[in-house]
Enzyme design. Structure first.
Site, mmCIF file in Angstrom:
data_model
loop_
_atom_site.group_PDB
_atom_site.id
_atom_site.type_symbol
_atom_site.label_atom_id
_atom_site.label_comp_id
_atom_site.label_asym_id
_atom_site.label_seq_id
_atom_site.Cartn_x
_atom_site.Cartn_y
_atom_site.Cartn_z
ATOM 1 N N GLY A 663 3.318 -3.701 11.457
ATOM 2 C CA GLY A 663 3.182 -2.440 10.739
ATOM 3 C C GLY A 663 3.403 -2.514 9.246
ATOM 4 O O GLY A 663 3.598 -1.490 8.596
ATOM 5 N N LYS A 681 -0.406 1.545 -7.144
ATOM 6 C CA LYS A 681 1.019 1.818 -7.367
ATOM 7 C C LYS A 681 1.398 1.669 -8.838
ATOM 8 O O LYS A 681 2.115 2.516 -9.387
ATOM 9 C CB LYS A 681 1.863 0.881 -6.499
ATOM 10 C CG LYS A 681 1.749 1.163 -5.009
ATOM 11 C CD LYS A 681 2.535 0.151 -4.177
ATOM 12 C CE LYS A 681 2.404 0.441 -2.683
ATOM 13 N NZ LYS A 681 3.136 -0.549 -1.859
#
Length: 814
Positions: A663, A681
């Site tokens: 994940g 980001k």
């Protein structure tokens, strides 16, 4: 002597009447009892409806009459089951008189105010007869006295004014000689000095009881209804509402005037001067404390005492430049309304004298508009003033309390709370006594407004947050679990009542206005509605709940385009998706502006560093006046995980697979490995630092091969990783030879940004960055040599969910 009054619900069925009789029997053991009763619940409306049907030549008035007759006969037969033929016969005679009156209205096609009073008087006459006969049947020393023989009024039909001198004499003369333990009086009805049947206005049974109490100077007046006193607000709309134990006469009148139906406003006047307390009690729960109304007031309240509302309000505005400085406009306006017998509920006037605004019942709107335009016809024709403006579908909410005048900022708290929840205020009125602050709002916002204000003033500062989540994959499930686990802690320690009200995925959506059961939320999707982005938004708007928060846990561009619609409706947005904030600068700025304009939080801490406080730290630096000169960061937990686990003893393909399985990457790992995620980001951080920058301006030095980049599908991508294993081994070998670590680094300096794989030498803060950790170094004017460092886990469902959770809590603290 004791005076008790029972309302329509209390005498609305044989079951409830038996409860009334039990109460009367208990009271009569202590002292003589005078009991004032209303008509059986709903009967007054039925009588008026039958009269209007008859007036309009509609034969269905007979059907309404039959329903009225059946209701009373059934109640009496249930209460007096045996030997009731004589009582039934008398009741049928009374009902026959009602039928004759309705037939007469049908024939002459007219229902005058005088006839209307005669018509509705049957309600109390019938109910009082049934109750008195039942008391006698059960062996009580009881009598029924017709109040029309006691209360004297003028001839102002439908709302007659009491002549107190003869009325008080009649009451005292009668009760001084009365020997019965229980006397039943029909409320609401009276007679004029000329002997005409009159009524005291809707709610007049309360008034009747007050008149009797004042005349006899009893110790207290008890009004029995179907609720346990006067509540802090309407308990049907606000579940947290609770009864007020003590309240002043003036507070009670204010609350009653503005819609509290427990008490009829004129009731207070006869007992106020004599300081006779009024005790509101619940017929269905006689042991409940109830509310005492007296001069002592609400000693427990530090500020407000209650909130109430009136629906079905129209707001009328008379305005025009010709009004300024010209005396007499107000006089003419209010005289016109007075002549039309239109009651004004709220008035406010601009200090410029340019406009007068007032609220009336919507039922009077057409009549008022016509009369005012006619009265000011000349000024309107000369364009000195405008035709009267009418706004419908409005309500008045009122915050009431004797102690409000001694506390500053009450109105500010009230209007601030409403504004934060997108409740638009059309007009405001506050009296000089500062006992009442009233506002006109849209009728659709009443429930939310009452809950919002009640929460602000009456719930020990416990704030309810209503959360709507889109995207319930891995992160979404973790967030739901965290909220479920922490709900009691939040309520106890942070005074936050956090509820998840809506959930949706790409296929289905579920809602529960009372909060979804988080212990069993997944099962709700078995029978859920089909989801759509617009459908979810419309449902959130329709629920119209206070302190609403929309949470986006998707990577869907279409979802990000919905943010502006939520913000415009004062619904806070919390997002872990980077799409919106890394889209065009114009869109990024637009969302920031909407957040400011509507005073609605837009939080996205998890856009960078998952649960790490990176954006918040940068924001604090900028807000405090520091200047960030450069940023160096490892911002991809997934890439850090990959390169921390990749070596000459492993396979790059397998490590990427493992990262996806655990994940740490997006479902499509190309998003992470291409560097676009890191570029987004650093772009967001640059923008938070005040830079006007687009994604295209960021230099992206990709470490992937051409085949990797051009792969069509995820499966194809993984195949290219296997083929290009030698390329990745070369990258590792080069770094190992120099005793360096491979890190994917983002940099911002001098208005420029770049991302790429770097060989980090030993001793550098990035060198020992482990696992999925992120690190950001802020070099600023205050931190020129030793940077401010934020470091920690930057990927994973748990930490991302905790970051979202933190933003939700931050919304609640605003």
């Amino acid at each position: 002597m004791q005076v008790l009054k029972f309302g329509g619900t209390s005498v609305g069925s044989s079951k409830n009447i038996n409860k009334v009789i039990t109460i009367l029997e208990d009271y009569s053991k202590q002292d003589k009892v005078i009991c004032v009763v209303s008509a059986v619940g709903g009967i007054t409306d039925k009588l008026l409806n039958a009269g209007n049907l008859a007036k309009n030549s509609e034969k269905s008035y007979k059907t309404e009459y039959k329903a009225i007759k059946a209701k009373h006969i059934t109640i009496l037969e249930t209460l007096v089951p045996n030997n009731n033929s004589k009582i039934i016969k008398v009741l049928e005679e009374k009902l026959k008189s009602l039928k004759n009156l309705l037939d007469g209205i049908f024939l002459i096609k007219e229902l005058s105010p005088q006839t209307s009073d005669r018509l509705v008087s049957f309600g109390e006459l019938l109910s009082s007869y049934i109750i008195a006969e039942t008391l006698k049947y059960k062996g009580n020393n009881a009598i029924r006295k017709n109040t029309q023989q006691l209360i004297v009024t003028n001839s102002n039909f439908t709302k007659a004014e009491v002549k107190f001198e003869p009325t008080n004499k009649n009451i005292n003369d009668y009760f001084n000689d009365a020997t019965q333990d229980i006397t039943i009086l029909p409320g609401f009805i009276s007679k004029s000095e000329l002997g005409e049947i009159t009524t005291l206005g809707r709610g007049g049974s309360d008034y009747t009881a007050a008149i009797i109490s004042a005349a006899l100077k009893v110790e207290k007046l008890e009004i029995w209804t179907d609720v346990s006193g006067m509540f802090t607000t309407n308990p049907k709309l606000v579940k947290q509402a609770y009864p007020i134990e003590r309240i002043s006469y003036h507070e009670a009148m204010e609350l009653s005037h503005f819609g509290a139906k427990v008490l009829y406003p004129p009731t207070v006047q006869p007992v106020l001067d004599l300081n006779i307390p009024i005790h509101i009690k619940n017929t269905l729960k006689p042991n409940d404390v109830g509310t005492v109304i007296s001069n002592d007031g609400n000693t427990k309240s530090s500020t407000a005492t209650g909130i109430t509302n009136i629906n079905d309000i129209s707001l009328l505005t008379l305005q025009g430049n010709g009004m300024v400085g010209v005396p007499g406009f107000s006089k003419r306006l209010f005289e016109t309304l007075s002549q039309e017998k239109i009651n004004i509920i709220l008035i406010t006037q601009a200090s410029s004298e340019h406009s007068i605004c007032f609220g009336i019942s919507k039922h009077d709107t057409v009549q008022a508009e016509r009369a005012i335009n006619l009265a000011f016809e000349y000024e309107i024709s000369k364009h000195k003033i405008d035709p009267i403006q009418v706004e419908n579908n409005l309500s008045i909410i009122a915050l009431v309390g004797d102690n409000m005048k001694s506390h500053q900022g009450i109105s500010g708290k009230m209007f601030s709370a409403l504004g934060k929840n997108n409740i638009n205020i059309r007009a405001i009125a506050q009296g000089a006594s500062e006992r009442n602050i009233s506002a006109v709002i849209s009728e659709k916002d009443v429930e939310k407004a009452l809950n919002t204000i009640h929460e602000r003033f009456f719930e020990n500062n416990i704030k309810q947050l209503n959360v709507f989540i889109t995207g319930i994959g891995n992160v979404g499930e973790k967030l739901i679990d965290q909220i479920h686990q922490q709900r009691n802690y939040l309520k106890k320690n942070l005074k936050l009542d956090l509820r998840i009200v809506g959930l949706s995925n790409s296929k289905k959506m579920v809602f529960n206005a009372e909060g979804i059961d988080l212990a069993n939320w997944a099962s709700k999707f078995h029978y859920a509605d089909k989801s759509s982005l617009n459908g979810f938004l419309e449902k959130v708007k329709a629920l119209n709940l206070r302190n609403s928060i929309f949470v986006d846990i998707t990577a869907n561009e279409d979802v990000s385009k919905m943010y502006e619609h939520y913000l415009k409706n004062s619904i806070a947005v919390v997002a872990c998706s980077k799409i919106a904030c890394s889209s065009t600068y114009q869109n990024y700025k637009h969302l920031q502006d909407l957040s400011l304009k509507y005073n609605t939080p837009f939080l996205y801490e998890t856009n960078v560093g998952a649960g790490l406080p990176i954006i918040n730290t940068l924001s604090n630096l900028v807000t405090s006046g520091d200047k960030v000169t450069s940023i160096q960061a490892v911002l991809s937990g997934s890439l850090n995980f990959v390169f921390n686990n990749f070596s000459d003893r492993t396979n790059f393909h397998d490590i990427v697979k493992r990262a996806q399985f655990e994940g740490y990457t997006e479902p499509d790992p190309r998003i992470d490995l291409s560097g676009i995620d890191v570029a987004r980001k650093i772009l967001i951080l640059a923008r938070e630092n005040g830079e006007v920058m687009e994604i295209e301006a960021i230099e992206n030095d990709s470490f992937l091969t051409k085949a990797n980049i051009e792969s069509d599908t995820v499966d194809d991508f993984y195949k290219t990783l296997i083929k290009d294993e030698a390329h990745f081994q070369e990258l590792y070998a080069s770094a190992k030879e120099k005793n360096c670590q491979l890190k994917y680094v983002a940099e911002f300096k001098n208005g420029k940004a770049k991302v790429g794989l770097r060989e980090i030498p030993e001793g550098h803060p990035f060198y020992n960055l482990e696992g999925k950790d992120n690190i950001v170094m802020f070099y600023t004017e205050r931190y020129p040599e030793q940077p401010l460092i934020v470091k920690g886990a930057g990927a994973g469902a748990d930490v991302t969910a905790s970051g979202l959770f933190a933003d939700i809590i931050k919304v609640g603290s605003k």
